[in-house]
Design a protein around this motif. Structure first.
Motif, short mmCIF file in Angstrom:
data_model
loop_
_atom_site.label_atom_id
_atom_site.label_comp_id
_atom_site.label_asym_id
_atom_site.label_seq_id
_atom_site.Cartn_x
_atom_site.Cartn_y
_atom_site.Cartn_z
N VAL A 52 17.27 56.55 45.02
CA VAL A 52 18.66 56.81 44.61
C VAL A 52 19.18 55.68 43.73
O VAL A 52 18.63 54.58 43.73
N ARG A 53 20.24 55.98 42.99
CA ARG A 53 20.98 54.95 42.25
C ARG A 53 22.46 55.17 42.53
O ARG A 53 22.86 56.24 43.00
N GLY A 54 23.26 54.17 42.24
CA GLY A 54 24.70 54.28 42.53
C GLY A 54 25.34 55.38 41.68
O GLY A 54 24.84 55.75 40.61
N ASN A 55 26.47 55.89 42.16
CA ASN A 55 27.22 56.93 41.44
C ASN A 55 27.52 56.49 40.01
O ASN A 55 28.01 55.38 39.78
N SER A 56 27.24 57.36 39.04
CA SER A 56 27.37 56.98 37.63
C SER A 56 28.82 56.65 37.23
O SER A 56 29.05 55.99 36.21
N LEU A 57 29.80 57.07 38.03
CA LEU A 57 31.20 56.76 37.69
C LEU A 57 31.45 55.26 37.70
O LEU A 57 32.33 54.76 36.99
N VAL A 58 30.65 54.55 38.48
CA VAL A 58 30.85 53.10 38.59
C VAL A 58 30.46 52.42 37.27
O VAL A 58 31.20 51.57 36.76
N GLU A 59 29.33 52.83 36.74
CA GLU A 59 28.91 52.26 35.45
C GLU A 59 29.88 52.68 34.35
O GLU A 59 30.26 51.88 33.49
N LYS A 60 30.30 53.95 34.42
CA LYS A 60 31.22 54.46 33.39
C LYS A 60 32.55 53.72 33.42
O LYS A 60 33.27 53.67 32.42
N ALA A 61 32.89 53.14 34.58
CA ALA A 61 34.15 52.40 34.69
C ALA A 61 34.06 51.06 33.95
O ALA A 61 35.05 50.34 33.82
N GLY A 62 32.86 50.70 33.52
CA GLY A 62 32.69 49.46 32.74
C GLY A 62 32.24 48.29 33.60
O GLY A 62 32.13 47.16 33.11
N PHE A 63 31.94 48.53 34.88
CA PHE A 63 31.46 47.44 35.74
C PHE A 63 29.98 47.23 35.47
O PHE A 63 29.25 48.18 35.19
N GLU A 64 29.56 45.96 35.63
CA GLU A 64 28.15 45.67 35.40
C GLU A 64 27.33 46.18 36.59
O GLU A 64 27.69 45.91 37.75
N VAL A 65 26.27 46.91 36.31
CA VAL A 65 25.51 47.50 37.41
C VAL A 65 24.00 47.30 37.24
O VAL A 65 23.52 47.06 36.13
N MET A 66 23.28 47.39 38.36
CA MET A 66 21.82 47.49 38.35
C MET A 66 21.50 48.79 39.06
O MET A 66 21.89 48.97 40.22
N ARG A 67 20.81 49.70 38.42
CA ARG A 67 20.57 51.05 38.96
C ARG A 67 21.86 51.64 39.55
O ARG A 67 21.88 52.15 40.66
N GLY A 68 22.93 51.49 38.80
CA GLY A 68 24.20 52.10 39.19
C GLY A 68 24.94 51.37 40.30
O GLY A 68 26.00 51.82 40.75
N ARG A 69 24.40 50.24 40.75
CA ARG A 69 25.04 49.52 41.87
C ARG A 69 25.64 48.20 41.39
O ARG A 69 25.01 47.49 40.59
N VAL A 70 26.83 47.88 41.88
CA VAL A 70 27.50 46.64 41.47
C VAL A 70 27.05 45.49 42.38
O VAL A 70 27.11 45.62 43.62
N LYS A 71 26.66 44.38 41.76
CA LYS A 71 26.32 43.18 42.54
C LYS A 71 27.62 42.58 43.04
O LYS A 71 28.27 41.80 42.33
N VAL A 72 28.05 42.99 44.21
CA VAL A 72 29.36 42.53 44.71
C VAL A 72 29.26 41.10 45.23
O VAL A 72 28.17 40.62 45.54
N ASP A 73 30.41 40.43 45.32
CA ASP A 73 30.40 39.08 45.88
C ASP A 73 30.43 39.17 47.41
O ASP A 73 30.39 40.26 47.98
N GLU A 74 30.53 38.02 48.07
CA GLU A 74 30.43 38.04 49.55
C GLU A 74 31.63 38.72 50.23
O GLU A 74 31.59 38.96 51.43
N PHE A 75 32.68 39.01 49.44
CA PHE A 75 33.81 39.75 50.01
C PHE A 75 33.79 41.22 49.54
O PHE A 75 34.79 41.91 49.64
N LEU A 76 32.65 41.63 48.99
CA LEU A 76 32.43 43.00 48.51
C LEU A 76 33.28 43.35 47.29
O LEU A 76 33.57 44.51 47.01
N ARG A 77 33.70 42.28 46.56
CA ARG A 77 34.50 42.49 45.35
C ARG A 77 33.61 42.66 44.14
O ARG A 77 32.52 42.07 44.07
N VAL A 78 34.12 43.40 43.16
CA VAL A 78 33.44 43.47 41.86
C VAL A 78 33.73 42.15 41.15
O VAL A 78 34.90 41.76 41.04
#
Ligand code: FAD
Ligand code: NAD
Length: 396
Positions: free
Chosen positions: A260-286
């Motif tokens: 699987v890969r992350g929902n494509s809406l996340v990438e379309k929102a302009g966030f940086e992703v790897m296979r559709g997933r955002v590398k969040v920080d330790e507080f789960l923030r973008v």
């Protein structure tokens, strides 16, 4: 100061648990909490292989959100997210509605990873929602009935499962259980039915304990599943699959379960992703967005060795709990906590009464693993809906 608006997208494991945690922690006037989901139910994704094969009803794997949400504290919007505008702090739904937020939680789950393989999007099924698994079940039954009218078309009775990861293996376990029943119902000779589980890597369940892998393959082979290991699928056509070996398997039913890969809406929102997933920080923030959080399969987190955690319900639930607590703390001006996953092990079913698992250094086989999996399902159901839901849903 106006009441802060928390907008949660997706009522899967991550989004629902965040919502329930906020519902528990906050009083009704402390925040305006809105949960948006495509459907008015939550589905137990971890059970979807069962209704897909037809060993359980699709209804069994869904839970009405109505019974879980306190409507004095949470607004529920049944709608499909179309886009996220982080600059404007808004989310647009397919019906044109625009929702504003002060804090955004993205829990939109995953999409099948096709690795750009030709024909998969057009011709393969995937086990990803209640609607998708209803379609798979009906299609399998239709293939049996169609064969009875065109008995030379044995390709109708050939089923291909792409990927021997946990999803592929769990589905094969259920399909193996269902086949005798289908053969009897449609008067089909079981010898004519073929199920191929095709895996690109040199082993099924890559990375999992080899003894448990061998056990799983033995159980599934006894149910009639044929493995092709170290054999990538290269192309999918309306008539079947083409393998890297050059072999073609004729089939009208290809179930793609190869990741699987992350929902494509996340990438379309302009966030940086790897296979559709955002590398969040330790507080789960973008990163770079103080008020946007991601949970579940859309979030990418790493272990101490720098290796990504696989996307699982187990982690999505833990993320939802931490994030719910943190959002409540932020609204009250209290301290927040870093997210630290606590892995409780892996349990997988291999059909009725059969399973494998690894909990710490302990390996689990057969009915013990299957029972442990049921206990883990029970814990989850109890967490979201109390004893009533747990008793209603768990099949003993
Ligand atoms: P999901 O649970 O998929 O929820 C996403 C939600 O978002 C859904 O409600 C969906 O309807 C909604 N949504 C999506 N797009 C939109 C949109 N555009 N607008 C509005 N709403 C939207 N993990 C384990 O830990 N243990 C297991 O035993 C296990 N078994 C599994 C078995 C199967 C067959 C599968 C497929 C997966 C399994 N997993 C398991 C993995 C686990 O299910 C996922 O990691 C988990 O569901 C991720 O949770 P999530 O909240 O990110 O997304
Ligand atoms: P996965 O990535 O775990 O496995 C996919 C498999 O498909 C891999 O073994 C991969 O080598 C194979 N593959 C990739 N390309 C292929 C190709 N071209 N041809 C043939 N095989 C190919 O994906 P999944 O099984 O869909 O699971 C998704 C996530 O959900 C994972 O994180 C998994 O751990 C989790 N999950 C957990 C459970 C459980 O804990 N019981 C059950 C299901 C899923």
């Amino acid at each position: 100061m106006s009441t802060p608006k928390i907008l949660i997208l997706g009522a899967g494991y991550g989004g629902l648990i965040t919502t329930l945690q906020l519902q528990k922690r906050l009083n009704y006037n402390e925040a305006e909490i809105t949960l948006v989901n495509k459907h008015n139910y939550h589905y137990i994704t971890t059970w979807l292989h069962e209704p897909a094969a037809g060993t359980a009803s699709a209804d069994h794997a869904r839970v009405s959100l109505e019974g879980l949400l306190n409507r004095d504290k949470v607004n529920f919007v049944k709608g499909t997210v179309q886009s996220i505008q982080s600059e404007a702090q808004t989310v647009t739904l397919e019906n044109g509605d625009v929702l504003g937020y002060d804090y955004l939680v993205i829990g939109l789950g995953s999409e099948p990873e096709t690795f750009g393989i030709e024909g998969l999007k057009e011709h393969a099924f995937s086990i990803r929602s209640i609607n998708a698994v209803r379609h798979i079940r009906e299609h399998i039954e239709y293939m049996f009935s169609k064969f009875k009218n065109e008995p030379h078309r044995t390709d109708y009775l050939t089923f291909v499962v792409g990927g021997a990861g946990f999803t592929g293996i769990e589905f094969c376990g259920e399909l193996g259980d269902r086949l005798p029943e289908l053969c009897e119902e449609f008067d089909v000779d079981p010898e004519l039915v073929k199920v191929y589980c095709i895996e690109a890597a040199p082993t099924a369940l890559p990375g999992f304990d080899p003894e448990l892998v061998t056990y799983a393959m033995d159980v599934l082979e006894r149910k009639g599943i044929e493995f092709k290991i170290g054999t990538p699928i290269k192309q999918c056509t309306p008539d079947g699959v083409l393998l890297a070996t050059g072999e073609e398997i004729k089939s009208k039913t290809v179930i793609w379960a190869a990741g699987v890969r992350g929902n494509s809406l996340v990438e379309k929102a302009g966030f940086e992703v790897m296979r559709g997933r955002v590398k969040v920080d330790e507080f789960l923030r973008v990163p770079g967005h103080e008020n946007v959080f991601v949970v579940g399969d859309c979030a990418l987190i790493f272990n101490e060795e720098g290796r990504p955690y696989p996307p699982t319900a187990q982690i999505a639930v833990q993320e939802g709990e931490t994030l719910g607590d943190n959002l409540a703390a932020m609204i009250r001006g209290e301290l927040t906590q870093k997210f630290i996953p606590h892995l409780q092990g892996t349990l997988a079913s291999l059909g009725k009464g059969e399973g494998i698992g690894q909990v710490g250094s302990k390996k689990l086989f057969g009915s013990t693993a299957a029972m442990m999996k049921k206990a883990s399902d029970l814990r989850y159901l109890y967490k979201i809906g109390g004893v009533g839901l747990a008793l209603k849903k768990v099949k003993l």
